[in-house]
Scaffold this motif. Sequence first.
Motif, PDB file in Angstrom:
ATOM      1  N   GLN A  11      -8.793 -15.563  -3.104  1.00 28.37           N
ATOM      2  CA  GLN A  11      -7.735 -15.779  -4.081  1.00 28.37           C
ATOM      3  C   GLN A  11      -7.090 -14.458  -4.453  1.00 28.37           C
ATOM      4  O   GLN A  11      -7.707 -13.388  -4.293  1.00 28.37           O
ATOM      5  CB  GLN A  11      -8.295 -16.466  -5.326  1.00 28.37           C
ATOM      6  CG  GLN A  11      -9.272 -15.639  -6.125  1.00 28.37           C
ATOM      7  CD  GLN A  11      -9.828 -16.422  -7.311  1.00 28.37           C
ATOM      8  OE1 GLN A  11      -9.868 -17.642  -7.311  1.00 28.37           O
ATOM      9  NE2 GLN A  11     -10.257 -15.695  -8.328  1.00 28.37           N
ATOM     10  N   LYS A  13      -5.987 -11.210  -6.348  1.00 30.20           N
ATOM     11  CA  LYS A  13      -6.521 -10.406  -7.444  1.00 30.20           C
ATOM     12  C   LYS A  13      -5.447 -10.226  -8.522  1.00 30.20           C
ATOM     13  O   LYS A  13      -4.264 -10.496  -8.294  1.00 30.20           O
ATOM     14  CB  LYS A  13      -6.960  -9.036  -6.907  1.00 30.20           C
ATOM     15  CG  LYS A  13      -8.145  -9.089  -5.961  1.00 30.20           C
ATOM     16  CD  LYS A  13      -8.298  -7.823  -5.152  1.00 30.20           C
ATOM     17  CE  LYS A  13      -8.643  -6.632  -6.000  1.00 30.20           C
ATOM     18  NZ  LYS A  13      -8.880  -5.418  -5.178  1.00 30.20           N
ATOM     19  N   THR A  14      -5.845  -9.748  -9.672  1.00 31.60           N
ATOM     20  CA  THR A  14      -4.901  -9.447 -10.743  1.00 31.60           C
ATOM     21  C   THR A  14      -3.848  -8.473 -10.228  1.00 31.60           C
ATOM     22  O   THR A  14      -4.197  -7.447  -9.634  1.00 31.60           O
ATOM     23  CB  THR A  14      -5.622  -8.822 -11.943  1.00 31.60           C
ATOM     24  OG1 THR A  14      -6.637  -9.725 -12.391  1.00 31.60           O
ATOM     25  CG2 THR A  14      -4.653  -8.532 -13.076  1.00 31.60           C
ATOM     26  N   PRO A  15      -2.570  -8.779 -10.406  1.00 30.21           N
ATOM     27  CA  PRO A  15      -1.534  -7.901  -9.842  1.00 30.21           C
ATOM     28  C   PRO A  15      -1.428  -6.582 -10.588  1.00 30.21           C
ATOM     29  O   PRO A  15      -1.812  -6.453 -11.753  1.00 30.21           O
ATOM     30  CB  PRO A  15      -0.248  -8.720 -10.014  1.00 30.21           C
ATOM     31  CG  PRO A  15      -0.523  -9.606 -11.179  1.00 30.21           C
ATOM     32  CD  PRO A  15      -1.988  -9.936 -11.104  1.00 30.21           C
ATOM     33  N   HIS A  16      -0.908  -5.573  -9.878  1.00 26.87           N
ATOM     34  CA  HIS A  16      -0.618  -4.285 -10.490  1.00 26.87           C
ATOM     35  C   HIS A  16       0.719  -3.791  -9.940  1.00 26.87           C
ATOM     36  O   HIS A  16       1.189  -4.277  -8.907  1.00 26.87           O
ATOM     37  CB  HIS A  16      -1.730  -3.270 -10.198  1.00 26.87           C
ATOM     38  CG  HIS A  16      -1.847  -2.895  -8.748  1.00 26.87           C
ATOM     39  ND1 HIS A  16      -2.549  -3.668  -7.840  1.00 26.87           N
ATOM     40  CD2 HIS A  16      -1.346  -1.859  -8.038  1.00 26.87           C
ATOM     41  CE1 HIS A  16      -2.485  -3.108  -6.639  1.00 26.87           C
ATOM     42  NE2 HIS A  16      -1.752  -2.008  -6.733  1.00 26.87           N
ATOM     43  N   ARG A  23       5.351  -5.506  -7.815  1.00 23.24           N
ATOM     44  CA  ARG A  23       4.208  -6.082  -8.541  1.00 23.24           C
ATOM     45  C   ARG A  23       3.347  -6.806  -7.505  1.00 23.24           C
ATOM     46  O   ARG A  23       3.705  -7.874  -7.032  1.00 23.24           O
ATOM     47  CB  ARG A  23       4.703  -7.048  -9.614  1.00 23.24           C
ATOM     48  CG  ARG A  23       3.605  -7.811 -10.365  1.00 23.24           C
ATOM     49  CD  ARG A  23       4.253  -8.854 -11.256  1.00 23.24           C
ATOM     50  NE  ARG A  23       3.291  -9.726 -11.908  1.00 23.24           N
ATOM     51  CZ  ARG A  23       2.820 -10.838 -11.379  1.00 23.24           C
ATOM     52  NH1 ARG A  23       3.195 -11.223 -10.156  1.00 23.24           N
ATOM     53  NH2 ARG A  23       1.968 -11.597 -12.053  1.00 23.24           N
ATOM     54  N   HIS A  25      -0.390  -8.083  -5.445  1.00 22.20           N
ATOM     55  CA  HIS A  25      -1.792  -8.441  -5.329  1.00 22.20           C
ATOM     56  C   HIS A  25      -2.310  -7.713  -4.085  1.00 22.20           C
ATOM     57  O   HIS A  25      -1.744  -7.869  -3.000  1.00 22.20           O
ATOM     58  CB  HIS A  25      -1.975  -9.947  -5.121  1.00 22.20           C
ATOM     59  CG  HIS A  25      -1.256 -10.797  -6.118  1.00 22.20           C
ATOM     60  ND1 HIS A  25      -1.771 -11.094  -7.358  1.00 22.20           N
ATOM     61  CD2 HIS A  25      -0.057 -11.428  -6.044  1.00 22.20           C
ATOM     62  CE1 HIS A  25      -0.921 -11.882  -8.014  1.00 22.20           C
ATOM     63  NE2 HIS A  25       0.120 -12.094  -7.243  1.00 22.20           N
ATOM     64  N   SER A  30     -10.122  -4.752  -0.132  1.00 19.56           N
ATOM     65  CA  SER A  30     -10.591  -5.350  -1.376  1.00 19.56           C
ATOM     66  C   SER A  30     -12.083  -5.595  -1.267  1.00 19.56           C
ATOM     67  O   SER A  30     -12.694  -5.371  -0.228  1.00 19.56           O
ATOM     68  CB  SER A  30      -9.853  -6.666  -1.653  1.00 19.56           C
ATOM     69  OG  SER A  30     -10.307  -7.686  -0.785  1.00 19.56           O
ATOM     70  N   ASP A  46      -0.539  -5.471   0.696  1.00 21.91           N
ATOM     71  CA  ASP A  46      -0.098  -5.702  -0.673  1.00 21.91           C
ATOM     72  C   ASP A  46       0.921  -6.837  -0.646  1.00 21.91           C
ATOM     73  O   ASP A  46       1.880  -6.802   0.148  1.00 21.91           O
ATOM     74  CB  ASP A  46       0.562  -4.454  -1.262  1.00 21.91           C
ATOM     75  CG  ASP A  46      -0.428  -3.507  -1.906  1.00 21.91           C
ATOM     76  OD1 ASP A  46      -1.618  -3.870  -2.019  1.00 21.91           O
ATOM     77  OD2 ASP A  46      -0.019  -2.393  -2.299  1.00 21.91           O
ATOM     78  N   TYR A  51       8.245 -12.869  -8.264  1.00 17.11           N
ATOM     79  CA  TYR A  51       8.306 -12.228  -9.581  1.00 17.11           C
ATOM     80  C   TYR A  51       9.773 -11.984  -9.921  1.00 17.11           C
ATOM     81  O   TYR A  51      10.535 -11.490  -9.083  1.00 17.11           O
ATOM     82  CB  TYR A  51       7.535 -10.903  -9.574  1.00 17.11           C
ATOM     83  CG  TYR A  51       7.440 -10.242 -10.928  1.00 17.11           C
ATOM     84  CD1 TYR A  51       6.536 -10.708 -11.884  1.00 17.11           C
ATOM     85  CD2 TYR A  51       8.248  -9.156 -11.247  1.00 17.11           C
ATOM     86  CE1 TYR A  51       6.442 -10.095 -13.132  1.00 17.11           C
ATOM     87  CE2 TYR A  51       8.164  -8.541 -12.492  1.00 17.11           C
ATOM     88  CZ  TYR A  51       7.255  -9.023 -13.432  1.00 17.11           C
ATOM     89  OH  TYR A  51       7.169  -8.427 -14.663  1.00 17.11           O
ATOM     90  N   ASP A 226      -0.424 -18.248  -2.207  1.00 12.78           N
ATOM     91  CA  ASP A 226      -0.838 -16.890  -2.581  1.00 12.78           C
ATOM     92  C   ASP A 226      -2.296 -16.588  -2.244  1.00 12.78           C
ATOM     93  O   ASP A 226      -2.853 -15.594  -2.725  1.00 12.78           O
ATOM     94  CB  ASP A 226      -0.590 -16.615  -4.076  1.00 12.78           C
ATOM     95  CG  ASP A 226       0.884 -16.693  -4.448  1.00 12.78           C
ATOM     96  OD1 ASP A 226       1.745 -16.644  -3.548  1.00 12.78           O
ATOM     97  OD2 ASP A 226       1.179 -16.806  -5.664  1.00 12.78           O
ATOM     98  N   HIS A 227      -2.942 -17.412  -1.427  1.00 12.84           N
ATOM     99  CA  HIS A 227      -4.313 -17.156  -1.001  1.00 12.84           C
ATOM    100  C   HIS A 227      -4.328 -16.658   0.446  1.00 12.84           C
ATOM    101  O   HIS A 227      -3.451 -16.997   1.239  1.00 12.84           O
ATOM    102  CB  HIS A 227      -5.171 -18.415  -1.113  1.00 12.84           C
ATOM    103  CG  HIS A 227      -5.592 -18.735  -2.524  1.00 12.84           C
ATOM    104  ND1 HIS A 227      -4.689 -18.905  -3.550  1.00 12.84           N
ATOM    105  CD2 HIS A 227      -6.827 -18.919  -3.079  1.00 12.84           C
ATOM    106  CE1 HIS A 227      -5.339 -19.184  -4.673  1.00 12.84           C
ATOM    107  NE2 HIS A 227      -6.635 -19.189  -4.404  1.00 12.84           N
TER     108      HIS A 227
END
Length: 291
Positions: A11, A13-16, A23, A25, A30, A46, A51, A226-227
């Motif tokens: 799944q 991860k929290t986006p940065h 933006r 994931h 990982s 990435d 968004y 998004d997986h």
Amino acid sequence: MSTKKVEVVVQPKTPHFVGDGFRVHNFIPSGFRLDMQRMDPFLMLDYNSKYHFGPTSTPRGVGVHPHRGFETVTIAYQGRVEHGDSGGGGGIIGEGDVQWMTAASGVLHKEFHETEWAKEGGIFQMVQLWVNLPAKDKMSKPKYQAIKNSEMKIVHLGENGFVEVIAGDFNGKKGPATTFTPVNLMNAKLKKGGKANFSFPANFNTGALVIEGNMLVNGQENVPTDHFVLFENEGDEFSIEATEDSIILILSGEPLHETIVPHGPFVMNSKAEIMQAFDDFNTGKFGYLED
């Protein structure tokens, strides 16, 4: 021929934020078995899932920074990006297009939302992939491939969809991107009920990212939007079925089996080479690019 089974479904991860314009994931590397060695030759993935960026007169993005030792591949799904580098490469990546930059011996580059797009704003959706270069090619001359969507090879799968081939081969159709080692990169664009079958050598590291929709792998493993799905290194064939209208990014590459030494924007084969990269960057050997 035998089935290539699913190893793990990951799944997002929290986006940065990377800079102020991306933006993302991070899937590679990982902590979900998707490290650089396991995914060789893919060093990084990435994913900027959908968004919304508001309008601005100052385009968002990432300013001038260096790279050496690998290639960056940017795939645009929604939005537009403007790129420039010290090797003379550059241009605008529109929706459906791909930018394939070979940093190799070293470039400076920058990437921002395209000026006119930024003024309006909108939904932004991109993938950036880093592909490793073999040791013998890491210090080769940088180059740049601007691949328009219209240049990609299209393989139609009846009425229920098609596959866009960016690099490598699908059903005898070869993509326009040139690669240093065997790399397959393609988008399966399927309507609900559409199916596609893929075959890659068992030893190739293979995965798929669901950009839109939802897919069923080998008739049993459900993978939502998004997986990312990682396949085992056994067997060579797998099938996907879209359970709703879907876009799926497929990637598969032959591992280099060389030492990977990453440090920030550089990926080399030894610490000494990393130190040399920093020295070359600091002494201006990567050229000049205005911020």
